[in-house]
Structure formats: C-alpha cells, structure tokens
Scaffold this motif. Structure first.
Motif, PDB file in Angstrom:
ATOM      1  N   CYS A  56     -25.005  47.557   0.370  1.00 12.62           N
ATOM      2  CA  CYS A  56     -23.992  48.568   0.713  1.00 12.62           C
ATOM      3  C   CYS A  56     -22.587  47.959   0.672  1.00 12.62           C
ATOM      4  N   LEU A  57     -22.484  46.744   1.202  1.00 15.54           N
ATOM      5  CA  LEU A  57     -21.200  46.059   1.172  1.00 15.54           C
ATOM      6  C   LEU A  57     -20.730  45.923  -0.275  1.00 15.54           C
ATOM      7  N   ALA A  58     -21.637  45.497  -1.146  1.00 16.10           N
ATOM      8  CA  ALA A  58     -21.282  45.333  -2.558  1.00 16.10           C
ATOM      9  C   ALA A  58     -20.851  46.666  -3.156  1.00 16.10           C
ATOM     10  N   HIS A  59     -21.589  47.706  -2.832  1.00 16.29           N
ATOM     11  CA  HIS A  59     -21.249  49.030  -3.363  1.00 16.29           C
ATOM     12  C   HIS A  59     -19.847  49.445  -2.942  1.00 16.29           C
ATOM     13  N   ASP A  60     -19.570  49.316  -1.656  1.00 17.42           N
ATOM     14  CA  ASP A  60     -18.278  49.761  -1.157  1.00 17.42           C
ATOM     15  C   ASP A  60     -17.138  48.910  -1.697  1.00 17.42           C
ATOM     16  N   LEU A  61     -17.454  47.657  -1.960  1.00 14.71           N
ATOM     17  CA  LEU A  61     -16.436  46.729  -2.425  1.00 14.71           C
ATOM     18  C   LEU A  61     -16.096  46.955  -3.904  1.00 14.71           C
ATOM     19  N   TYR A  62     -17.132  47.131  -4.714  1.00 15.48           N
ATOM     20  CA  TYR A  62     -16.926  47.169  -6.169  1.00 15.48           C
ATOM     21  C   TYR A  62     -17.079  48.560  -6.775  1.00 15.48           C
ATOM     22  N   GLY A  63     -17.614  49.497  -6.017  1.00 12.34           N
ATOM     23  CA  GLY A  63     -17.832  50.824  -6.575  1.00 12.34           C
ATOM     24  C   GLY A  63     -19.206  50.951  -7.216  1.00 12.34           C
ATOM     25  N   GLU A  64     -19.411  52.074  -7.955  1.00  8.88           N
ATOM     26  CA  GLU A  64     -20.733  52.408  -8.483  1.00  8.88           C
ATOM     27  C   GLU A  64     -21.323  51.315  -9.371  1.00  8.88           C
ATOM     28  N   ASN A  65     -20.467  50.618 -10.104  1.00 11.44           N
ATOM     29  CA  ASN A  65     -20.981  49.601 -11.017  1.00 11.44           C
ATOM     30  C   ASN A  65     -21.102  48.236 -10.361  1.00 11.44           C
ATOM     31  N   TYR A  66     -21.417  48.280  -9.054  1.00  8.20           N
ATOM     32  CA  TYR A  66     -21.402  47.011  -8.329  1.00  8.20           C
ATOM     33  C   TYR A  66     -22.387  45.990  -8.894  1.00  8.20           C
ATOM     34  N   HIS A  67     -23.422  46.486  -9.609  1.00  8.41           N
ATOM     35  CA  HIS A  67     -24.420  45.553 -10.148  1.00  8.41           C
ATOM     36  C   HIS A  67     -23.814  44.517 -11.092  1.00  8.41           C
ATOM     37  N   ASP A  68     -22.667  44.882 -11.679  1.00 14.46           N
ATOM     38  CA  ASP A  68     -22.035  43.941 -12.605  1.00 14.46           C
ATOM     39  C   ASP A  68     -21.369  42.779 -11.881  1.00 14.46           C
ATOM     40  N   TYR A  69     -21.197  42.923 -10.580  1.00 13.94           N
ATOM     41  CA  TYR A  69     -20.449  41.907  -9.858  1.00 13.94           C
ATOM     42  C   TYR A  69     -21.304  41.062  -8.925  1.00 13.94           C
ATOM     43  N   ILE A  70     -22.563  41.404  -8.858  1.00 16.35           N
ATOM     44  CA  ILE A  70     -23.394  40.653  -7.910  1.00 16.35           C
ATOM     45  C   ILE A  70     -24.590  40.040  -8.615  1.00 16.35           C
ATOM     46  N   MET A  71     -25.153  39.058  -7.957  1.00 19.45           N
ATOM     47  CA  MET A  71     -26.432  38.525  -8.405  1.00 19.45           C
ATOM     48  C   MET A  71     -27.327  38.477  -7.186  1.00 19.45           C
ATOM     49  N   GLU A  72     -28.551  38.980  -7.385  1.00 20.96           N
ATOM     50  CA  GLU A  72     -29.519  38.944  -6.293  1.00 20.96           C
ATOM     51  C   GLU A  72     -30.560  37.904  -6.623  1.00 20.96           C
ATOM     52  N   LEU A  73     -30.762  36.969  -5.724  1.00 19.03           N
ATOM     53  CA  LEU A  73     -31.820  35.977  -5.930  1.00 19.03           C
ATOM     54  C   LEU A  73     -32.707  35.991  -4.707  1.00 19.03           C
ATOM     55  N   ASN A  74     -33.974  35.689  -4.926  1.00 20.82           N
ATOM     56  CA  ASN A  74     -34.839  35.559  -3.778  1.00 20.82           C
ATOM     57  C   ASN A  74     -35.362  34.137  -3.711  1.00 20.82           C
ATOM     58  N   ALA A  75     -34.980  33.440  -2.660  1.00 20.62           N
ATOM     59  CA  ALA A  75     -35.279  32.012  -2.592  1.00 20.62           C
ATOM     60  C   ALA A  75     -36.771  31.732  -2.509  1.00 20.62           C
ATOM     61  N   SER A  76     -37.554  32.695  -2.049  1.00 18.17           N
ATOM     62  CA  SER A  76     -38.976  32.372  -1.960  1.00 18.17           C
ATOM     63  C   SER A  76     -39.612  32.419  -3.340  1.00 18.17           C
ATOM     64  N   ASP A  77     -38.965  33.059  -4.293  1.00 20.78           N
ATOM     65  CA  ASP A  77     -39.469  33.009  -5.662  1.00 20.78           C
ATOM     66  C   ASP A  77     -38.794  31.918  -6.467  1.00 20.78           C
ATOM     67  N   GLU A  78     -37.548  31.629  -6.124  1.00 19.41           N
ATOM     68  CA  GLU A  78     -36.802  30.652  -6.896  1.00 19.41           C
ATOM     69  C   GLU A  78     -36.245  29.592  -5.962  1.00 19.41           C
ATOM     70  N   ARG A  79     -37.169  28.857  -5.335  1.00 22.77           N
ATOM     71  CA  ARG A  79     -36.704  27.992  -4.270  1.00 22.77           C
ATOM     72  C   ARG A  79     -36.306  26.610  -4.762  1.00 22.77           C
ATOM     73  N   GLY A  80     -36.591  26.328  -5.997  1.00 26.36           N
ATOM     74  CA  GLY A  80     -36.353  24.974  -6.489  1.00 26.36           C
ATOM     75  C   GLY A  80     -34.880  24.647  -6.584  1.00 26.36           C
ATOM     76  N   ILE A  81     -34.605  23.366  -6.596  1.00 23.99           N
ATOM     77  CA  ILE A  81     -33.233  22.908  -6.671  1.00 23.99           C
ATOM     78  C   ILE A  81     -32.632  23.239  -8.034  1.00 23.99           C
ATOM     79  N   ASN A  82     -33.491  23.348  -9.050  1.00 17.20           N
ATOM     80  CA  ASN A  82     -32.992  23.619 -10.394  1.00 17.20           C
ATOM     81  C   ASN A  82     -32.346  24.990 -10.509  1.00 17.20           C
ATOM     82  N   VAL A  83     -32.942  25.960  -9.794  1.00 14.99           N
ATOM     83  CA  VAL A  83     -32.377  27.303  -9.832  1.00 14.99           C
ATOM     84  C   VAL A  83     -30.973  27.275  -9.245  1.00 14.99           C
ATOM     85  N   ILE A  84     -30.863  26.542  -8.133  1.00 13.63           N
ATOM     86  CA  ILE A  84     -29.556  26.432  -7.502  1.00 13.63           C
ATOM     87  C   ILE A  84     -28.564  25.797  -8.479  1.00 13.63           C
ATOM     88  N   ARG A  85     -29.018  24.695  -9.090  1.00 12.02           N
ATOM     89  CA  ARG A  85     -28.110  23.982  -9.981  1.00 12.02           C
ATOM     90  C   ARG A  85     -27.723  24.822 -11.185  1.00 12.02           C
TER      91      ARG A  85
END
Lengths: 323, 421
Positions: A56-85
């Motif tokens: 919601c914060l992203a939506h209000d901040l960037y508007g309807e196309n907020y998906h272009d401005y954010i990245m969603e990651l889930n650490a339990s799927d991508e927990r390795g250090i390589n993903v971070i790097r």
C-alpha cells in the motif's frame, strides 16, 4: 462468487483502505506526504498486514504503476548471499526515474536470512541509500542483526483485534453472497489465531462447500486442510508402532511433498496440543530441537525425522504409553 | 597372452559365429545387403536395441566384416556435440568413395547421450541419417526413452533378446575346448544360467573361475553365487545386526563387496525389524542419524575421507545399540528407494504450484505449501467452479489441477470449466 483467492481480492490497495494498525498507517502516510521513506523494519506475527502495508505504501507513493518501482523478494526462497550480492545490488544501484528519487525493495521473511547475507545486505543498504530504500519484513525482529536494526525505522505490527477480523469476514461473506453464521465466525476466529490471511483462507475453503457456514463446516474444513496425519504419526510412534509411524512419515514426505523443516515445526506444535504431561513436553521439545538442527546438518531428511520418531517411541515407552 | 580378455579373444569375426537372435541377424543382413548392392533401403538407419551382452555391437562388426564395409565406430565416450559428430563421421557419410571399401557408421551406446551436455547430439544424428549415403547403425539398451522417439520413426527397429542359456552353454563349452579345460556340464550350466541371457558376463565369469585350470567342477563355480547381490546383502545385514563387537560389525562390510550407500538404506530399512525394544531402535536410529550428518559434511566439504565415520556409525553404531540378540529377521527391500523413484514428480509438482501461488499472493513457497495449498485442496475437491477460477487465475496446468483435486473425475470437471471459459 469470485473466482480468485479472496486474500488477494480483498487485500487493501491503499493505506486508506487499511483499517487496522492505525498508528503504523498514520506514520506511513506521513512518509507519502513528504515523499521520503527511511529504511523500515516491519516486525510482527503472520497475517497482521506487514506485506500489505508495504504494498500500500508503494502504491500511494508511486501510483498505479508502482510495480515498476519496487522489487519484492522473499528471503526464505532466496536466502543465499548470492541473491543479495547479485539481484539486490543490481536493483538497488540503478537510478529511479520519476518524482520519487528512490526505489523500494521489499524483502519479506528477512529473519530467514543467514547472518552472512544480512551483513552483505547491510553494506548495500548503506551504499545505495540514495537510490533505494529497504522495507524488511520479519516475524521476529530479534533475528535481524543489530547493525541493520539500527539503520531501520522499527514498526511493530500487533495481532488484529478479533472484532476487526470478524468485521472483515462478514464484509467478504456479504460481498460474495455467502451465508456466514455467527457460530461460523467464532470458529474461524478460534482457528485462525489472529492471522487474517488464515481466517480468509478458511472462510473461502468453507464457502467452497456450498452450505451456510457454521461451526461444524469450519471445523470440517480445518480438519481436511490440516490432515491429522502429523498427530497420528506422533501417536503411532509414542505407542511403540515405529514402523507404521515411519510409513506415515514417508507418505507425508514423498506423497504430499511436505518439507522436513515444515514437518518438524508441526511436530513441535503438536506436542503442546496433545495430552502429554508438561515435564515430558520439555524433554521432548529438546529432542525435537536437536533433530531440527541435525536436519540442517545431515544429508537426508527422512533419516533424521525417523530417528526423531524412534526417540518419540522411546519417550512413549518411558512414559508408559507403549502398547 | 594370459591377460587378454576372453570377451575380446573370442569375439565373433563373422555373423555365423554370433550366437542367438537369428531373426535380428537375418533382418540386418538383408538390410545391409541392399546397401551393398547399391539399392538404398527404405530405412537408411538400423536401430539395434536390447539388454546388455546380447550381441548388438558384435553383430554390426561381424556384418561389416562379412560384407566388406569399412566400419566407422563411435561410442558415448567420443561423440558428444553436433559439431563433433559432423567432424567425426560427416566425411564418410556424405561422399561416395570411388576407391577403397564402402563405409558403414556405427553409433554405439546412445543411452549415454544426454540432453544437456551433448547439445544437439541427437538432432545431429538425425540430420546425418537424412543426408547419408551409407548405412548407419544405432545401438541403445532402452529405445523407448522419449528422446529417441523421432529417431525411432526413421529407423529400422531391430530387437535383440536375451540369449538362451543353452546357447550360452554351448559357447562356453567351445571356449573351454580351445583353452584346454575339461569342464563339467553342471559347472557351465551354472554359469550360463546365472548370466540371465547376457553372453558377455557369462564369458567374464568363465574366465574368472576357469583361467589357468585344467579342470572345472561345480564346486569351483559355486562361489560365484556369493556375488549375487541380494544374497550378499542379506549376509552382510545379518552380520551387522548380530555382531556383538565393533570389529565384527565393521568386518562385515570389509569382507563384502557391496555399495555402502545401498547398504545404508538396507540397514536403515531393517533396524526396526531386527530390533524390537524401542530403546534399541532409538539408539540404532540415532547412530544412523549421526552417520547421515557425516554424509552431509561430505557433501558440503567433498572430504570423502569422512566416509569411514559413516561406515563405523552405520555398522558398529547400529550393532552396539542392542541389548538382546535378535532372532531370525526377515529383511525387507528399502522402501525409500521405491519412494524416491515414485515420489519425486509429485514433490516437484507441488513446488511448481507453490511458485505460482508465490507470484500471485506475495508469500514464500514455504508459506504457500504450508498455509495455502491445504485450503486449495479443499476447494478443488468441493467446488469445481471456484477451483476453475483459481486455476485460471494462478495459471495452473492440468497436471497441477489433477494433483490438487486428487480425483480424476473432479479434475476433469474443473479442466472442462477452465477450457470452456
């Protein structure tokens, strides 16, 4: 009746639509107003609106196309250090285009990250603050390393009040044309333990039966969704039927594809729901913890979990449960 | 040349020396003769398939020899990629040789071509067949592998069957005569029967027991039976579960020629069958759990030397877990091996569904498996309309729908709604 997951259909899109966590929502609205967001740490139990608040914060901040401005990651799927790097760094260092001079990286289940990965993350947070702000989401803030915590504005999400969950359930039921009885609401509140997502999923599964939703319908759905098998497996083991218990374990792992770490967590939870004297519960929990650890160290989940079942069988004998 | 392998020394030179599979040989002879006489047969390539040791390779070699073809042989160890195949056999395949012998190309051990490492390997072979001006022979154990389907359609399929033990015995008899060994009938019959249609392994076994002897009796060959996998593993298991000291339990594996990973599975399966007291079972399983931790360390560090601790724990650790001597144990085949073969695909299917949920619902795959899939199962088993909507929304395929509905009829109903909309 709607044909998607209700948790998504009824997920608030804007901060205004969020009815709970008033204090948090007010602070987030402040960020939107000034178009500035610090790094944030959203901590709290599951199903209390952490991910929703971030979106919601992203939506209000960037508007309807907020998906272009954010990245969603889930650490339990991508927990390795390589993903971070790799992934995170690449996203974080590129410039944002638009009114807001930074992008948003939402890192869910951040408490599942290894300490190494968290250290790497901390550097990146520091280095690319200009171009990217981080929202870390965690069940337990204590599992986030101190240097990251100190760089984040903390937000504590609390359990939703039962009356709020009840109101939400009734709203959805009415909207979907589902008859939801008072005893049904009470039952859902009881089984969902303050977790709104679980409550809505239970409601939808109950609605799929096509009957007025009362207590009985709710419990039958919960029973079907959570097969008694884990409990049955423990009971078999404790009554000395190790071979049968191991067979059930294999069913769960190989037929239902349940992951070993999930299973051991469920076993742990069951121990406290079953009729076992407290002093034994502690000893059993300790054994479970030991095998949880071995599960990570070992090569083969099934071997570790059956060794745990053999321990439970031994406990059963000591407690005089055995056949 | 005492060290020469008898399988090489007695390899057939002409087709008439190849034993068994008369029909296959006749088919191939006719096919090759057509080439020889300048008539290109309907199928330019022949695909020889069947169990190991049934004479596929030697048949092609003998055939080429009999009809005067120059045989260009390749096997899994030397051809790999499209480029290499072209370089190796391309010149032979596409040019008529005015001088010298006509060519025949043999691709042996096709089973060994893999999809990833040998990129384009199979399609290169198919291209080759389409353009070839000489006979091409292909050999594989299992031609029904889906990867071979397009190949199968363009080849003359020739099946090689297990060779009868009577035929094998006659061959062994001939070899013994040439080696100057007086062999008892029963001894040769025993070897021939054990080979189960595999001529090569029969000759290998004969050489192992008979080389350098003047006489071969039944007693000389009976020990071959000890190599029978199952019997051997039962003996080792018995020794482990009955051992009363570390050294006894350890020597049980040292004397034996069994794969240690396989032995681990057998011990793991049979602990609760050998031991009855829960304390004994718990201690034995604890030893296996610790052995498994060392396996984990080996995987992480690649330090294979740690294997000795795995062996110690799984044999001596299990043996010393008991207080009572076990009685007779009916050992069972490791269920886990069976499950592994079957269960993997379901697990992968569930992961695929979890990934679809993850994309749509902002959760991890673990949460999807734990907290969402169970509810989806309820919905898919009760409400086809709602299920179809969700299936479309998540982009689930038929396999996934079948998995969630766990009922063919229900799944069909859901799929037809999905398609209808």
């Amino acid at each position: 009746m709607s044909l998607m997951m209700w948790t998504e259909k009824y997920r608030p899109r804007t901060l205004d639509e969020m009815v709970d966590q008033e204090e948090i929502v007010a602070r987030l609205k402040g960020f939107v107003k000034t178009k500035n967001v610090p790094h944030c740490l959203f901590a709290g139990p599951p199903g209390t609106g952490k991910t929703t608040a971030a979106l919601c914060l992203a939506h209000d901040l960037y508007g309807e196309n907020y998906h272009d401005y954010i990245m969603e990651l889930n650490a339990s799927d991508e927990r390795g250090i390589n993903v971070i790097r790799e992934t995170v760094k690449t996203f974080a260092r590129s410039m944002a285009i638009g009114e807001v001079p930074f992008k948003l990286l939402i890192l869910d289940e951040a408490d599942n990250m290894t300490a190494d990965a968290q250290q790497a993350l901390r550097r990146i947070m520091e280095r690319y603050t200009e171009t990217c702000r981080f929202i870390l989401i965690a069940n337990y803030s204590a599992r986030i390393i101190e240097p990251i915590q100190s760089r984040c504005a903390p937000f504590r999400f609390t359990y939703l009040k039962p009356e709020h969950i009840a109101a939400r359930l009734k709203f959805i039921a009415e909207n979907e044309g589902v008859e939801l009885l008072e005893s049904g609401v009470k039952a859902i509140l009881e089984v969902s333990e303050g977790d709104l997502r679980k409550a809505i999923n239970t409601l939808q599964a109950a609605a799929s039966l096509g009957k007025p939703i009362d207590e009985e319908v709710v419990y039958s759905v919960v029973g079907r969704a959570n097969p008694a098998q884990v409990r049955e497996m423990i009971e078999l083991a404790m009554s000395g039927k190790f071979i049968e218990a191991r067979q059930l374990l294999r069913e769960l792992i190989w037929r239902y594809g349940v992951a070993g770490t999930d299973l051991i967590r469920q076993i742990h939870a069951q121990i406290f729901k079953m009729d076992i004297p407290d002093r034994w519960r502690i000893r059993i929990a300790e054994a479970i913890g030991e095998f949880d650890f071995r599960l990570v160290m070992g090569a083969n989940e099934e071997v570790q979990l059956s060794a745990l079942l053999a321990r439970l069988a031994e406990f059963g004998q000591l407690m005089g449960r055995g056949a | 040349m005492a060290h020469e392998l008898w399988t090489v020394k007695y390899r057939p030179r002409t087709l008439s020396e190849v034993i068994g599979n008369e029909k296959a040989k006749a088919t191939l002879l006719e096919w090759a003769k057509a080439w020889k006489e300048g008539r290109v047969p309907e199928k330019k390539a022949a695909f020889l398939y069947g169990p190991p040791g049934t004479g596929k390779t030697v048949t092609v070699q003998a055939l080429a020899n009999d009809l005067g073809f120059d045989l260009i042989e390749t096997n899994a160890s030397d051809f790999r990629t499209e480029e290499q195949i072209e370089r190796l056999v391309g010149p032979a395949a596409f040019s008529y040789s005015l001088f010298g012998k006509p060519k025949m190309i043999l691709f042996d051990e096709l089973d060994g071509i893999t999809g990833t490492a040998d990129a384009g390997g199979l399609s290169a072979i198919m291209k080759l067949i389409r353009r070839a001006r000489c006979p091409i022979a292909l050999i594989a154990n299992n031609p029904w592998d889906p990867r071979f389907r397009p190949l199968r359609e363009m080849c003359l399929m020739v099946e090689f069957k297990r060779v009868s033990s009577r035929e094998i015995m006659k061959l062994l008899q001939r070899i013994c005569e040439r080696e100057g060994i007086a062999a008892d009938r029963e001894a040769l019959a025993f070897i021939a029967k054990r080979a189960d249609g595999d001529v090569r392994s029969a000759i290998m076994d004969l050489q192992a027991v008979a080389q350098g002897r003047k006489r071969l009796t039944y007693d000389d060959v009976a020990w071959l039976g000890m190599r029978d996998r199952k019997k051997e593993i039962f003996r080792v298991l018995g020794n482990v579960f009955h051992a009363e000291s570390c050294s006894r339990a350890l020597s049980a594996t040292r004397e034996a020629d069994v794969d240690l990973d396989m032995l681990f599975e057998w011990i793991y399966e049979n602990v609760p069958r050998a031991y009855k007291d829960p304390r004994e079972v718990a201690r034995a399983m604890d030893a296996l759990s610790k052995a498994d931790i060392f396996k984990g360390r080996i995987i992480r560090t690649q330090d294979w030397g740690l294997g000795r601790y795995v062996t110690t724990l799984m044999t001596a650790g299990v043996a010393l877990a008991k207080e009572h001597k076990p009685g007779f144990v009916r050992f069972q085949f490791p269920e886990r091996i069976r499950y592994l073969a079957r269960g993997k695909s379901e697990r992968e299917l569930q992961m695929a569904i979890a990934r679809a949920i993850k994309r749509a619902c902002h959760v991890s795959t673990r949460e999807a498996r734990e907290k969402i899939i169970p509810y989806l199962r309820v919905i898919f088993q009760n409400n086809p309309e709602m299920a179809a909507g969700i299936a479309r929304w998540l982009g689930l395929d038929e396999e996934a729908i079948n998995f969630l509905a766990a009922d063919k009829k229900k799944a069909k109903q859901i799929i037809s709604i999905v398609k209808g909309a």
